[in-house]
Design a protein around this motif. Structure first.
Motif, PDB file in Angstrom:
ATOM      1  N   GLU A 249       0.844  -1.190   0.000  1.00  0.00           N
ATOM      2  CA  GLU A 249       0.000   0.000   0.000  1.00  0.00           C
ATOM      3  C   GLU A 249       0.879   1.240   0.000  1.00  0.00           C
ATOM      4  O   GLU A 249       1.447   1.633   1.008  1.00  0.00           O
ATOM      5  N   ARG A 250       0.980   1.866  -1.161  1.00  0.00           N
ATOM      6  CA  ARG A 250       1.814   3.053  -1.313  1.00  0.00           C
ATOM      7  C   ARG A 250       1.014   4.295  -0.924  1.00  0.00           C
ATOM      8  O   ARG A 250      -0.172   4.375  -1.155  1.00  0.00           O
ATOM      9  N   PRO A 251       1.677   5.299  -0.324  1.00  0.00           N
ATOM     10  CA  PRO A 251       0.965   6.515   0.066  1.00  0.00           C
ATOM     11  C   PRO A 251       0.501   7.319  -1.144  1.00  0.00           C
ATOM     12  O   PRO A 251       1.038   7.194  -2.249  1.00  0.00           O
ATOM     13  N   ASP A 252      -0.484   8.130  -0.916  1.00  0.00           N
ATOM     14  CA  ASP A 252      -0.982   9.049  -1.941  1.00  0.00           C
ATOM     15  C   ASP A 252       0.166   9.975  -2.357  1.00  0.00           C
ATOM     16  O   ASP A 252       0.843  10.558  -1.505  1.00  0.00           O
ATOM     17  N   PRO A 253       0.425  10.136  -3.676  1.00  0.00           N
ATOM     18  CA  PRO A 253       1.506  11.035  -4.112  1.00  0.00           C
ATOM     19  C   PRO A 253       1.391  12.445  -3.544  1.00  0.00           C
ATOM     20  O   PRO A 253       2.412  13.109  -3.321  1.00  0.00           O
ATOM     21  N   ALA A 254       0.168  12.891  -3.269  1.00  0.00           N
ATOM     22  CA  ALA A 254      -0.010  14.221  -2.681  1.00  0.00           C
ATOM     23  C   ALA A 254       0.501  14.277  -1.247  1.00  0.00           C
ATOM     24  O   ALA A 254       0.822  15.351  -0.732  1.00  0.00           O
ATOM     25  N   HIS A 255       0.587  13.117  -0.579  1.00  0.00           N
ATOM     26  CA  HIS A 255       1.105  13.076   0.777  1.00  0.00           C
ATOM     27  C   HIS A 255       2.625  13.012   0.812  1.00  0.00           C
ATOM     28  O   HIS A 255       3.230  13.193   1.866  1.00  0.00           O
ATOM     29  N   VAL A 256       3.210  12.733  -0.326  1.00  0.00           N
ATOM     30  CA  VAL A 256       4.667  12.664  -0.433  1.00  0.00           C
ATOM     31  C   VAL A 256       5.213  13.917  -1.128  1.00  0.00           C
ATOM     32  O   VAL A 256       6.176  14.530  -0.679  1.00  0.00           O
ATOM     33  N   ALA A 257       4.582  14.275  -2.254  1.00  0.00           N
ATOM     34  CA  ALA A 257       4.915  15.504  -2.978  1.00  0.00           C
ATOM     35  C   ALA A 257       6.409  15.638  -3.244  1.00  0.00           C
ATOM     36  O   ALA A 257       7.030  16.669  -2.954  1.00  0.00           O
ATOM     37  N   MET A 258       6.972  14.581  -3.787  1.00  0.00           N
ATOM     38  CA  MET A 258       8.396  14.590  -4.089  1.00  0.00           C
ATOM     39  C   MET A 258       8.670  13.679  -5.280  1.00  0.00           C
ATOM     40  O   MET A 258       8.188  12.558  -5.315  1.00  0.00           O
ATOM     41  N   TYR A 259       9.422  14.194  -6.238  1.00  0.00           N
ATOM     42  CA  TYR A 259       9.819  13.403  -7.394  1.00  0.00           C
ATOM     43  C   TYR A 259      11.151  12.698  -7.110  1.00  0.00           C
ATOM     44  O   TYR A 259      11.979  13.194  -6.344  1.00  0.00           O
ATOM     45  N   GLY A 260      11.323  11.558  -7.765  1.00  0.00           N
ATOM     46  CA  GLY A 260      12.594  10.869  -7.706  1.00  0.00           C
ATOM     47  C   GLY A 260      12.909  10.262  -9.059  1.00  0.00           C
ATOM     48  O   GLY A 260      11.999   9.903  -9.820  1.00  0.00           O
ATOM     49  N   ALA A 261      14.179  10.147  -9.367  1.00  0.00           N
ATOM     50  CA  ALA A 261      14.602   9.529 -10.624  1.00  0.00           C
ATOM     51  C   ALA A 261      16.089   9.199 -10.557  1.00  0.00           C
ATOM     52  O   ALA A 261      16.835   9.758  -9.744  1.00  0.00           O
ATOM     53  N   VAL A 262      16.485   8.299 -11.435  1.00  0.00           N
ATOM     54  CA  VAL A 262      17.891   7.910 -11.590  1.00  0.00           C
ATOM     55  C   VAL A 262      18.224   7.952 -13.070  1.00  0.00           C
ATOM     56  O   VAL A 262      17.434   7.467 -13.891  1.00  0.00           O
ATOM     57  N   GLY A 263      19.351   8.529 -13.425  1.00  0.00           N
ATOM     58  CA  GLY A 263      19.760   8.594 -14.826  1.00  0.00           C
ATOM     59  C   GLY A 263      21.205   8.145 -14.997  1.00  0.00           C
ATOM     60  O   GLY A 263      22.019   8.256 -14.068  1.00  0.00           O
ATOM     61  N   ARG A 264      21.510   7.637 -16.189  1.00  0.00           N
ATOM     62  CA  ARG A 264      22.852   7.147 -16.507  1.00  0.00           C
ATOM     63  C   ARG A 264      23.520   8.045 -17.533  1.00  0.00           C
ATOM     64  O   ARG A 264      22.908   8.456 -18.521  1.00  0.00           O
TER      65      ARG A 264
END
Length: 266
Positions: A249-264
């Motif tokens: 059960e993942r939290p609502d994105p509005a409750h986290v409000a943070m982007y994440g990513a990984v790039g090469r």
């Protein structure tokens, strides 16, 4: 270094430590954290999910991407499963350089400066706003071989660089110094998933100084990875990035409000 510790002004690393349930914080940090929680009651959820992203990203970079060198800027105070602990469980020979500008983090450096015999962990006191100085630091150059791939970790730190587009030159300086095959992992606060009334509260909090966390929209955040190859699933809420090992059960994105990513870096 402890005589430089300012216990009268809230510091991001100590406030983050408070939200994560740590004990390395002062009353002023707790008061600041509580003030932010009045406006954003899910800030603690965001802190926890951001930490989980760091752990999942580090595991991916070590176990799947084969990275053995990490430059972790904006280290914060030590908690369970720091970057070097996650990496060295997979590859004991991993080398990690931690960077932070908070003297209290330096005072706790001994907790970070543990390493497997095969690897190495180093801490340097420096500021993200001066990336060239970080790259020229002798301890960094003794620990990391910049001719070999490095993972640059900017987790919950770039959003303290205020202004649209202000983060990209810093990222570019760091990545330009890294060889092909290096990686960049970033998380940053965003208003994108927030309802209009909460976004307005965020703007008011920025204007009043309650928070100095600069939110980046999807376009600005994605632009940080210009010239890099985004790792699947690309830009997502931090709580959803390769979260198969986390609670279903993942939290609502509005409750986290943070982007994440990984790039090469190709």
């Amino acid at each position: 270094m402890t005589d430089q510790i300012d216990s009268s002004t809230p510091q991001p690393a100590r406030r983050y430590n408070y939200w994560l349930g740590g004990k390395d914080n002062f009353a002023v940090d707790r008061a600041s954290g509580d003030e932010i929680l009045k406006t954003f009651p899910t800030a603690r959820i965001a802190a926890l999910e951001n930490r989980r992203f760091l752990q999942r990203a580090t595991h991916f970079l070590t176990a799947e991407a084969g990275i053995r060198q990490f430059l972790d800027i904006g280290t914060g105070l030590p908690t369970a499963d720091n970057t070097h602990e996650v990496a060295q469980r997979v590859a004991p020979e991993s080398r990690v350089v931690y960077v932070d500008n908070d003297p209290m983090v330096m005072a706790h450096a001994r907790a970070l400066l543990t390493s497997t015999p095969e690897g190495r962990t180093t801490y340097i006191e420096a500021d993200l706003r001066e990336p060239a100085k970080i790259l020229a630091n002798e301890d960094l150059l003794e620990t990391l071989d910049l001719r070999e791939p490095v993972a640059v970790m900017l987790v919950a730190v770039l959003h303290f660089i205020e202004g649209y587009g202000a983060g990209k030159p810093i990222v570019r300086t760091l990545i330009d110094a890294m060889p092909s095959g290096s990686y960049l992992a970033v998380t940053n606060s965003t208003k994108d998933p927030l309802p209009p009334e909460t976004a307005a509260l965020y703007d008011a909090a920025l204007a009043s100084g309650i928070t100095n966390i600069w939110p980046r929209d999807r376009a600005e955040f994605t632009d940080l990875f210009d010239g890099l190859e985004l790792v699947e699933p690309g830009v997502t809420p931090v709580s959803e990035w390769r979260a198969v090992t986390d609670p279903a059960e993942r939290p609502d994105p509005a409750h986290v409000a943070m982007y994440g990513a990984v790039g090469r870096k190709p």
